[in-house]
Design an enzyme around this catalytic site. Sequence first.
Site: not given
Length: 124
Positions: A8-9
């Site tokens: 995930v970012s």
Amino acid sequence: MIIGYARVSTDDQKLEAQTDALTEAGAERVFADKITGSTRSRPQLDQMIDHLRQGDVVVVTKYDRLARSLRDLLDIVESIAERGAGFRSLVEDIDTTNPAGRLVFHVFASIAQFERERISERTR
């Protein structure tokens, strides 16, 4: 061994949906990063690649979890293949452990090469 990779970012985003899907797909170990995909150097990705052995299969839920650009995806999958491992993306149904999956993946690579050459021509 099936090895999962999730990403995930941001720290605000959750990994659970990806890790659950990877476990359901048979992943015995899951490496996970919380970092933007545009950064090629990711601690868990690098550790996963170092961990790979002949016959392993790296599984991701979607190929954009592994890389944001097609060029990076091709480079990372090549690194995986150099270790004697395969690559699988669940959503896109890409599986380089079989002939049809390798064909699909190589079509992607050919399109990327074609696009690079077109950009070079336009630049000249």
